[in-house]
Scaffold this active site. Structure first.
Site, mmCIF file in Angstrom:
data_model
loop_
_atom_site.group_PDB
_atom_site.id
_atom_site.type_symbol
_atom_site.label_atom_id
_atom_site.label_comp_id
_atom_site.label_asym_id
_atom_site.label_seq_id
_atom_site.Cartn_x
_atom_site.Cartn_y
_atom_site.Cartn_z
ATOM 1 N N CYS A 1 -2.302 9.565 2.530
ATOM 2 C CA CYS A 1 -1.835 8.980 1.268
ATOM 3 C C CYS A 1 -2.762 9.290 0.092
ATOM 4 C CB CYS A 1 -1.678 7.480 1.414
ATOM 5 S SG CYS A 1 -3.165 6.683 2.004
ATOM 6 N N GLU B 1 0.884 -1.174 0.000
ATOM 7 C CA GLU B 1 0.000 0.000 0.000
ATOM 8 C C GLU B 1 0.916 1.216 0.000
ATOM 9 O OE1 GLU B 1 -3.382 0.094 0.029
ATOM 10 O OE2 GLU B 1 -3.655 -2.074 0.055
#
Ligand code: NAD
Length: 468
Positions: free
Chosen positions: A255, A222
């Site tokens: 993010c 991720e």
């Protein structure tokens, strides 16, 4: 911002093999497999949030200056909802499923059965230090695995709180929190795991992938990247508020935050005006006084971000304070596509605006860069939305909203290309930590397979050709 010194000791790298041996023994004993055990772990996680919200929120405030409500919304309630969701669907997810058998193989039965992987490693970053280790843990435990968690050393109070609290709420022989920095991570990665789930930056992502290759361990990455927001049309006040909210959550250290804006020349004046207004609306005329704006994680990142302010003309913001690691939300215009702020993921409260002719030019711009974790389009035109979906590659696409898409447990969350591999949230986390094992069963009373055995006579050929 004064940081709480971690009261809970780091793990000695030399202790890691023994710690893993204990987890392997637990997993090998079969204790983690029954649904009842998995249920207890998920209930334990829910109790952790119910009983320890204050301690976790304090740790997050100490590490990142997060407002407790923001911590609740973006970390604690989100993981709690994931655990509730898993608990609700656990029976369905763990069930085996029958699969039809083709006539040539009958009589027989076939089914798939989700199997745990074993002992898994979850490595987290500092920006959402609770959510990004515990949301994967929900799926790892729901799928019947034992797990090692390695929270980020850059969020030391949260890492210590997890190391202290977690063993009191989940099976301590099946879940271990390993604290420490690069040396500890390196020692962990030397060990053999059955799956590695890594959230962090591209550089360390490569290191994790290389270490996993040694043991042929499956990996979920991720990662981050520069998530673009393309603005074409809309209710300007709403568009600006949503962009500002998505960008400034956790002081931009998110993010999936919109990293930069591509706006048409036509829409630029209205957007800029409303963006400045929206920042003031959400954080006041002097955001340094707002209790709702987080702080930059450390001096090194603060310096990096302050340096990026030179990449364009400051439309609003620009003030900073090293001592408190404060950086005012800053909107930059006249930004060249090859300037420093457009090279790396910003990961802070700086929003560059680049003007383009139209959607086509915006999509070409995005396509010429590494695949982002998210891509946002602000437009009320269904035709534009369709063109954006067809023309843009990204981990996720969201129309007229930024960042909030990851709160939908039914949507997989993950990157594509340079922004990561694999996905999680809801059932997808369970799948990530399971092997969908096929099981095929036949009896031996009658050997219906004999037509497949050599020697291949004419009769067998005719039968097989008819059956298959
Ligand atoms: P990072 O990659 O520096 O660190 C992540 C973890 O890796 C930490 O636990 C750290 O201790 C460990 N680590 C550091 N060096 C290591 C090494 N040499 N070997 C092994 N492990 C090592 O990331 P970060 O700075 O903590 O987080 C920011 C990055 O994470 C950004 O790029 C952001 O976009 C990304 N991110 C992605 C997601 C997502 O869900 N896709 C979410 C949050 C953050």
């Amino acid at each position: 911002m004064s940081k709480t010194v971690a009261a809970f000791p780091d793990t000695f790298p030399a202790d890691i093999p023994a710690l893993l041996a204990k987890l392997r023994e637990t997993y090998g004993s079969g204790r983690t497999r029954p649904v009842a055990w998995r249920r207890e772990q998920l209930q334990g996680l829910i109790r952790l949030f119910d009983e320890r919200e204050q301690e976790l929120a304090d740790a997050l405030a100490s590490d990142l200056g997060k407002n407790p409500l923001e911590s609740y919304v973006t970390e604690l309630s989100l993981v709690r909802a994931e655990a509730e969701h898993a608990l609700k669907h656990l029976d369905k997810w763990t069930r085996s499923r029958r699969v039809p058998v083709p006539p040539g193989l009958l009589p027989a039965s076939a089914r798939t059965e989700p199997q745990p992987l074993g002992v898994v490693l979850i490595i987290g970053p500092w920006n959402y230090p609770v959510q990004l280790v515990l949301a994967p843990l929900v799926g790892a435990l729901a799928a019947g695995n034992a797990a090692v968690l390695k929270p980020s050393e850059l969020a030391p109070a949260t890492s210590a709180a997890l190391a202290d609290l977690l063993p009191r709420y989940v099976d301590p022989d099946a879940v271990a929190v390993v604290q420490g920095g690069q040396e500890t991570s390196t020692a962990l990665l030397k060990e053999q795991f059955d799956s590695i789930f890594f959230t962090g930056g591209e550089r360390v992502g490569r290191i994790v992938l290389q270490a996993a290759a040694e043991h042929l361990t499956p990996v979920t990455l991720e990662l981050g990247g520069k998530s673009p927001a393309v603005v074409l049309d809309g209710n300007w006040a709403v568009v600006a508020r949503r962009l500002v909210f998505g960008k400034l959550l956790n002081a931009g250290q998110t993010c999936v935050a919109p990293d930069y804006v591509l706006v048409t020349k036509e829409a630029a004046p209205a957007l800029k005006k409303h963006l400045v207004r929206a920042v003031a609306e959400q954080f006041g005329k002097d955001p340094s006084r707002s209790k709702d704006l987080g702080r930059i994680v450390n001096e090194q990142h603060w310096e990096r971000l302050v340096g990026l302010l030179e990449s364009g003309t400051i439309l609003s913001g620009g003030h900073s304070d090293r001592g408190s690691l404060y950086l005012e939300p800053t909107i930059l215009t006249d930004v060249a596509p090859d300037s420093p702020v457009m090279q790396e993921e910003i990961f802070g409260p700086v929003l560059p605006i680049i003007e383009v002719e139209d959607l086509d030019e915006a999509m070409k711009f995005i396509g010429s860069r590494p695949v982002p974790l998210a891509a946002y389009l602000y437009s009320n035109s269904a035709a534009h939305r369709k063109a954006f979906e067809e023309g843009v590659r990204a981990g996720s696409i969201s129309h007229n909203a930024s960042t909030v898409q990851l709160a939908v447990p039914g949507l997989p969350f993950g990157g594509a290309g340079a922004s990561g591999t694999g996905a999680y949230h809801g059932k997808y986390t369970f799948d990530t930590f399971s092997q969908l094992r096929p099981v095929f069963t036949k009896g031996t009373l009658v050997d219906t397979l004999r037509f497949a055995y050599p020697p291949y006579t004419g009769l067998k050929k005719r039968v097989l050709r008819r059956l298959l």
